[in-house]
Design a protein around this motif. Structure first.
Motif, PDB file in Angstrom:
ATOM      1  N   TYR A 115     -17.260 -56.669  19.347  1.00 14.86           N
ATOM      2  CA  TYR A 115     -18.010 -55.489  18.922  1.00 14.86           C
ATOM      3  C   TYR A 115     -17.128 -54.614  18.034  1.00 14.86           C
ATOM      4  CZ  TYR A 115     -20.582 -51.072  19.074  1.00 14.86           C
ATOM      5  OH  TYR A 115     -21.238 -49.915  18.718  1.00 14.86           O
TER       6      TYR A 115
ATOM      7  N   VAL B  19     -17.329 -52.982  14.232  1.00 15.01           N
ATOM      8  CA  VAL B  19     -17.060 -51.581  13.904  1.00 15.01           C
ATOM      9  C   VAL B  19     -16.043 -51.497  12.772  1.00 15.01           C
ATOM     10  CG1 VAL B  19     -16.054 -49.425  14.753  1.00 15.01           C
ATOM     11  CG2 VAL B  19     -17.659 -50.708  16.191  1.00 15.01           C
TER      12      VAL B  19
ATOM     13  N   ASN C  71     -23.863 -55.868  15.644  1.00 14.70           N
ATOM     14  CA  ASN C  71     -24.131 -54.616  16.360  1.00 14.70           C
ATOM     15  C   ASN C  71     -23.049 -53.577  16.091  1.00 14.70           C
ATOM     16  OD1 ASN C  71     -26.452 -55.693  17.452  1.00 14.70           O
ATOM     17  ND2 ASN C  71     -25.536 -56.206  19.416  1.00 14.70           N
ATOM     18  N   GLY C  72     -21.789 -53.997  16.116  1.00  9.39           N
ATOM     19  CA  GLY C  72     -20.713 -53.057  15.845  1.00  9.39           C
ATOM     20  C   GLY C  72     -20.786 -52.497  14.442  1.00  9.39           C
TER      21      GLY C  72
ATOM     22  N   ASP D  56     -24.099 -50.248  14.065  1.00 17.66           N
ATOM     23  CA  ASP D  56     -23.959 -48.962  14.746  1.00 17.66           C
ATOM     24  C   ASP D  56     -23.103 -48.011  13.922  1.00 17.66           C
ATOM     25  OD1 ASP D  56     -25.505 -49.854  16.823  1.00 17.66           O
ATOM     26  OD2 ASP D  56     -23.849 -50.129  18.241  1.00 17.66           O
ATOM     27  N   THR D  57     -22.189 -48.565  13.144  1.00 16.20           N
ATOM     28  CA  THR D  57     -21.304 -47.759  12.295  1.00 16.20           C
ATOM     29  C   THR D  57     -21.989 -47.331  10.999  1.00 16.20           C
ATOM     30  OG1 THR D  57     -19.414 -48.978  13.194  1.00 16.20           O
ATOM     31  CG2 THR D  57     -19.044 -47.741  11.165  1.00 16.20           C
TER      32      THR D  57
ATOM     33  N   GLN E  84     -25.455 -47.450  10.304  1.00 19.32           N
ATOM     34  CA  GLN E  84     -26.819 -46.931  10.407  1.00 19.32           C
ATOM     35  C   GLN E  84     -26.947 -45.435  10.142  1.00 19.32           C
ATOM     36  OE1 GLN E  84     -29.546 -49.100  10.927  1.00 19.32           O
ATOM     37  NE2 GLN E  84     -30.597 -47.277  10.145  1.00 19.32           N
TER      38      GLN E  84
END
Length: 379
Positions: free
Chosen positions: A145, A149, A194-195, A198-199, A201
């Motif tokens: 993850y 990021v 996902n990582g 999430d960064t 978005q």
């Protein structure tokens, strides 16, 4: 490359404790009593030899296991699922004492793992989590993850939306960005995605980042088997469909260096890389030497360095503990649910590499020589 990795591994095997930030599994043992006599065999199944990363992993794991006194059966499956299944079946039939498996498809090995369990053979899932089976005993990997990021962060930093310390940058956008993901049959692809998302978005929500193609789901962005040629075709399609109005791509989220090189080829064929049409900010992963040279040359912006020497060391350390009848040390017992069980894991950290820190992260650590970085070819 083989010479460098094997020499570095043999010299650094004793440094597992300090390098991994903790004691690591089985650090107080030296393998089973029979290991020194060469009567304990570990089967090692790697997915492919088409990537320099997996060749290095196989070499490093094999060297570490042999250094610890074990016999090793190392097989590469050439990205073919039936081949990997057959190779593992054969290892079980031959009576290996432990399996270390980097799966091509994390859902395709349930019957092999069940057979291993029935034969009393424990299984270490290597870097890619094997899913859908309760017969996976341990998992060694990186904090996947966080790798995502780091990819998202380096993209935003390259665009100027963030500073290196994470504070807001001076750029405001909007920037046209396209998104690529890994192969959906690899569990890590979802973690990377996902990582990264999430960064990124919040910047999409604010309008500072625009995905002009509208392709914002992992299903749309995924590249089967992480293939460079598939990534090139998808980038070509995106340029044709979404950038035929004279607009330009400013950034591309890429989860792997091979994918990045496919993207770069498509962009160069479309005229990117000139003074009036600069190459977008492009991320990557695995610090493959060809891509490191592209970073030096200002073509690719960044990659994520996962020191697979340390991953191999941790796999060997876990194997020693398990063959001694001990529980390998885990530093994550909650994250990696494979659909049947939460697999205890030992996770390592990764680093963002840009042109500014190549020497520090890759040359000074002897992962590559300066000559290899200069030529873009491993010796």
């Amino acid at each position: 490359m083989t010479r460098r990795y094997l020499a570095a591994f043999a010299a650094g095997l004793a440094l597992t404790v300090s390098a991994c930030g903790g004691e690591g599994a089985g650090s107080g043992t030296s393998g089973s009593d029979g290991a020194a006599e060469g009567d304990v065999t570990v089967g090692v199944s790697m997915p492919t030899q088409t990537s320099e990363r997996w060749i290095a992993d196989g070499n490093n794991v094999e060297a570490g296991l042999k250094e610890a006194g074990y016999e090793v059966e190392l097989q590469y499956a050439n990205d073919d699922i039936p081949t990997q299944s057959q190779q593992i079946d054969q290892m079980i039939t031959q009576g290996v004492d432990l399996l270390i498996v980097a799966a091509i498809d994390g859902t395709a090995l349930s019957s092999q793992l069940a057979a291993a369990k029935a034969a009393g053979i424990e299984v270490i899932s290597y870097d890619r989590l094997i899913r859908g089976s309760g017969d996976v005993d341990f998992y060694v990997s990186f904090d996947n993850y966080n790798v995502g990021v780091q990819q998202g962060t380096s993209l935003l930093t390259g665009l100027g939306l963030l500073n290196e310390d994470g504070s807001p940058g001076t750029a405001t956008g909007p920037f046209n960005v396209e998104l690529f993901a890994g192969s959906l049959d690899d569990n890590n692809a979802q973690f990377f995605w996902n990582g990264a998302m999430d960064t990124i978005q919040p910047f999409i929500d604010s309008g500072q980042v625009v995905v002009k193609s509208g392709q914002t789901t992992i299903d749309q962005a995924a590249i089967l088997r992480w293939q460079q040629e598939t990534a090139q075709r998808r980038m070509e399609d995106l340029l044709t469909s979404a950038y035929n109005d004279g607009s330009k791509v400013d950034g591309v989220l890429s989860p792997y260096d091979g994918i990045s090189r496919g993207i770069i080829t498509a962009l160069q064929n479309a005229g990117y890389g000139s003074a009036d049409k600069p190459m977008p900010i492009i991320t990557g992963q695995d610090a493959e030497i060809a891509s490191v040279k592209l970073i030096v040359d200002g073509v690719q912006y960044s990659t994520i360095f996962k020191d697979t020497r340390l991953l191999a060391e941790q796999a060997v350390t876990a194997a020693e503990a398990m063959l001694d009848g001990e529980e390998p040390e885990a530093n994550d017992t909650t994250t990696y649910d494979n659909g049947v069980k939460v697999v205890p894991a030992y996770l390592l950290e990764s680093q963002i590499v840009t042109a500014d820190n190549i020497v520090e992260t890759l040359v000074d650590t002897e992962y590559y020589s300066q000559a290899e970085v200069d030529t873009g070819q491993a010796s």
